[in-house]
Design a protein around this motif. Structure first.
Motif, short mmCIF file in Angstrom:
data_model
loop_
_atom_site.label_atom_id
_atom_site.label_comp_id
_atom_site.label_asym_id
_atom_site.label_seq_id
_atom_site.Cartn_x
_atom_site.Cartn_y
_atom_site.Cartn_z
N ALA A 86 -72.69 65.54 -15.12
CA ALA A 86 -73.02 64.67 -13.98
C ALA A 86 -72.47 65.28 -12.68
O ALA A 86 -73.06 65.14 -11.61
CB ALA A 86 -72.41 63.30 -14.21
N GLY A 144 -64.95 66.77 -20.78
CA GLY A 144 -63.91 66.02 -21.50
C GLY A 144 -64.48 65.32 -22.72
O GLY A 144 -63.86 65.32 -23.80
N MET A 175 -57.94 54.27 -18.23
CA MET A 175 -56.98 54.30 -17.12
C MET A 175 -57.59 55.07 -15.94
O MET A 175 -58.52 55.85 -16.11
CB MET A 175 -55.67 54.98 -17.53
CG MET A 175 -55.82 56.45 -17.79
SD MET A 175 -54.23 57.28 -17.96
CE MET A 175 -54.71 58.97 -17.62
N SER A 226 -58.63 66.64 -18.10
CA SER A 226 -59.93 67.12 -17.62
C SER A 226 -60.55 66.21 -16.55
O SER A 226 -61.67 66.44 -16.12
CB SER A 226 -60.90 67.22 -18.82
OG SER A 226 -62.14 67.73 -18.42
N SER A 227 -59.82 65.18 -16.09
CA SER A 227 -60.42 64.28 -15.10
C SER A 227 -60.64 65.05 -13.80
O SER A 227 -59.86 65.93 -13.44
CB SER A 227 -59.50 63.08 -14.86
OG SER A 227 -58.21 63.54 -14.54
N ARG A 284 -61.92 55.99 -16.55
CA ARG A 284 -62.01 54.61 -16.05
C ARG A 284 -63.08 53.80 -16.77
O ARG A 284 -62.91 52.61 -17.00
CB ARG A 284 -62.31 54.62 -14.54
CG ARG A 284 -61.17 55.15 -13.70
CD ARG A 284 -61.64 55.48 -12.31
NE ARG A 284 -62.75 56.43 -12.37
CZ ARG A 284 -63.45 56.86 -11.33
NH1 ARG A 284 -63.17 56.41 -10.12
NH2 ARG A 284 -64.42 57.73 -11.46
N PHE A 327 -70.11 77.34 -14.47
CA PHE A 327 -71.01 76.20 -14.27
C PHE A 327 -71.41 75.59 -15.62
O PHE A 327 -71.97 76.27 -16.47
CB PHE A 327 -72.27 76.63 -13.53
CG PHE A 327 -72.02 76.94 -12.08
CD1 PHE A 327 -71.71 75.93 -11.18
CD2 PHE A 327 -72.08 78.26 -11.61
CE1 PHE A 327 -71.48 76.22 -9.84
CE2 PHE A 327 -71.85 78.55 -10.28
CZ PHE A 327 -71.55 77.53 -9.38
N ILE A 328 -71.08 74.30 -15.79
CA ILE A 328 -71.43 73.57 -17.00
C ILE A 328 -72.30 72.39 -16.58
O ILE A 328 -71.98 71.70 -15.60
CB ILE A 328 -70.16 73.05 -17.73
CG1 ILE A 328 -69.15 74.20 -17.96
CG2 ILE A 328 -70.53 72.35 -19.03
CD1 ILE A 328 -69.63 75.34 -18.85
N1 LIG Z 1 -69.13 71.02 -14.72
C1 LIG Z 1 -68.69 72.17 -14.23
O1 LIG Z 1 -69.47 73.11 -13.98
C2 LIG Z 1 -67.22 72.36 -13.98
C3 LIG Z 1 -66.79 73.66 -13.64
C4 LIG Z 1 -65.44 73.88 -13.41
C5 LIG Z 1 -64.55 72.83 -13.54
N2 LIG Z 1 -64.99 71.59 -13.86
C6 LIG Z 1 -63.99 70.52 -14.01
O2 LIG Z 1 -64.13 69.92 -15.27
C7 LIG Z 1 -63.61 68.59 -15.22
C8 LIG Z 1 -64.64 67.66 -15.85
O3 LIG Z 1 -65.79 67.64 -15.02
P1 LIG Z 1 -67.26 67.45 -15.61
O4 LIG Z 1 -68.09 68.53 -15.09
O5 LIG Z 1 -67.18 67.19 -17.06
O6 LIG Z 1 -67.72 66.13 -14.79
P2 LIG Z 1 -67.93 64.62 -15.21
O7 LIG Z 1 -68.88 64.49 -16.32
O8 LIG Z 1 -68.20 63.92 -13.93
O9 LIG Z 1 -66.49 64.20 -15.77
C9 LIG Z 1 -65.43 63.81 -14.94
C10 LIG Z 1 -64.51 62.94 -15.77
O10 LIG Z 1 -63.37 62.60 -14.98
C11 LIG Z 1 -63.17 61.20 -15.06
N3 LIG Z 1 -62.55 60.70 -13.84
C12 LIG Z 1 -62.98 60.86 -12.56
N4 LIG Z 1 -62.18 60.20 -11.71
C13 LIG Z 1 -61.21 59.63 -12.48
C14 LIG Z 1 -60.09 58.80 -12.20
N5 LIG Z 1 -59.79 58.44 -10.94
N6 LIG Z 1 -59.31 58.38 -13.21
C15 LIG Z 1 -59.59 58.73 -14.49
N7 LIG Z 1 -60.65 59.52 -14.83
C16 LIG Z 1 -61.44 59.94 -13.83
C17 LIG Z 1 -64.56 60.62 -15.26
O11 LIG Z 1 -64.50 59.35 -15.91
P3 LIG Z 1 -64.65 57.93 -15.22
O12 LIG Z 1 -65.65 58.03 -14.13
O13 LIG Z 1 -65.06 57.06 -16.37
O14 LIG Z 1 -63.28 57.61 -14.73
C18 LIG Z 1 -65.16 61.64 -16.21
O15 LIG Z 1 -64.78 61.34 -17.53
C19 LIG Z 1 -63.32 68.31 -13.76
O16 LIG Z 1 -61.95 68.48 -13.51
C20 LIG Z 1 -64.12 69.37 -13.03
O17 LIG Z 1 -63.59 69.67 -11.77
C21 LIG Z 1 -66.30 71.33 -14.09
#
Ligand SMILES: NC(=O)c1ccc[n+]([C@@H]2O[C@H](COP(=O)([O-])OP(=O)(O)OC[C@H]3O[C@@H](n4cnc5c(N)ncnc54)[C@H](OP(=O)(O)O)[C@@H]3O)[C@@H](O)[C@H]2O)c1
Length: 250
Positions: free
Chosen positions: A185, A18, A56, A84-85, A37, A181-182
């Motif tokens: 965290a 995101g 939020m 994207s959360s 958040r 896979f990206i």
């Molecule tokens: N990384 C991968 O390989 C991968 C692969 C497929 C899909 N995805 C999807 O991509 C999306 C982003 O993941 P990411 O890999 O970039 O992980 P990340 O760095 O952990 O990002 C997750 C984001 O979601 C926010 N978030 C989590 N709980 C929340 C809540 N209750 N309210 C508002 N925001 C919330 C977090 O912000 P705060 O903690 O500040 O709220 C953070 O900005 C997710 O939906 C994940 O399932 C990731």
């Protein structure tokens, strides 16, 4: 700011995919509203003159609605939403915990549904616009040690496809984003070697290109993961179960 500057709302924008996507759109001179958040991370990103912070928690539906109203008031209009959360706790996924499954579904599925609900009336009245949802290819079929995450993404895949039809009637585009896979965290907690691992800039480029320059329903990347999941979707259960048991279920 030019008068016809395009405007996007990105959730899950404080880190990972995101964040990279929000910064990519800002670099392309879009005006970007960011939500998550962790307010201090958002404020830091908002030092960029095209980025504006709207903290939020997606599990608070009233706050989600109120946040979109504030963005709309400040921005005047929104062209695109990128939801994207998401959350994933590998340790809690290993056992079958009702509490964990509830928590993951609440953030990854209901949280996104609430975001879509908050913009529904606006886009349907406007009769244009674009809603995109970051799900995952793992939502296509079950995997071991993933009692909540894959279920939440399966729900999100079906939900996104369903609302594609509902919004199409109002000339509003709906896009499913399926990253492989990206390195973020979220995946840093994985103790296995992730195949075809890419960085967040790669993901942001693919997502920007798919949303802005292309017209497909699904943006799935990298190509190797897209191919594997196309095959996974058509494999009979017997073959899929054998392969996952043999190569993944360790
Ligand atoms: N990384 C991968 O390989 C991968 C692969 C497929 C899909 N995805 C999807 O991509 C999306 C982003 O993941 P990411 O890999 O970039 O992980 P990340 O760095 O952990 O990002 C997750 C984001 O979601 C926010 N978030 C989590 N709980 C929340 C809540 N209750 N309210 C508002 N925001 C919330 C977090 O912000 P705060 O903690 O500040 O709220 C953070 O900005 C997710 O939906 C994940 O399932 C990731």
């Amino acid at each position: 700011m030019s008068e016809n500057q395009k405007k996007v709302w990105v959730t899950g924008a404080s880190s990972g995919i995101g964040k990279a996507v929000a910064e990519k759109f800002a670099k392309e001179n879009w005006k970007v509203a960011i939500s998550a958040r962790r307010e201090e991370l958002l404020n830091d990103m908002a030092k960029n003159s095209n980025i504006f912070a709207y903290p939020m928690d997606v599990t608070d539906q009233n706050k989600t609605q109120e946040t979109f109203r504030r963005i709309l008031k400040d921005f005047g209009e929104i062209d695109l939403c990128i939801f994207s959360s998401g959350t994933y706790e590998r340790k809690s996924e290993k056992g079958l915990s009702v509490e964990n499954v509830k928590k993951v579904i609440d953030v990854n599925f209901i949280g996104v549904v609430a975001c879509v609900k908050s913009v529904q009336e606006y886009f349907q009245n406007k009769k244009s616009g674009h809603i995109s949802i970051v799900s995952s290819p793992v939502g296509y079929r079950g995997l071991p040690k993933s009692s909540g995450y894959t279920a939440s993404k399966a729900s999100l895949n079906n939900f996104t496809q369903g609302i594609y039809f509902d919004f199409k009637k109002f000339n509003v585009r709906v896009t499913l984003i399926s990253p492989g896979f990206i390195k973020t965290a979220l995946t840093d907690k994985n103790e296995f070697k992730m195949p075809f691992l890419k960085d967040t800039n790669y993901a942001a480029e693919k997502i920007y290109d798919g949303l802005v320059n292309k017209n497909a329903f699904e943006i799935i990347f990298p190509p190797q993961i897209a191919f594997i999941y196309k095959v996974f979707q058509i494999l009979p259960n017997k073959v899929y179960n054998y392969l996952v048991n043999r190569f993944v279920n360790k």
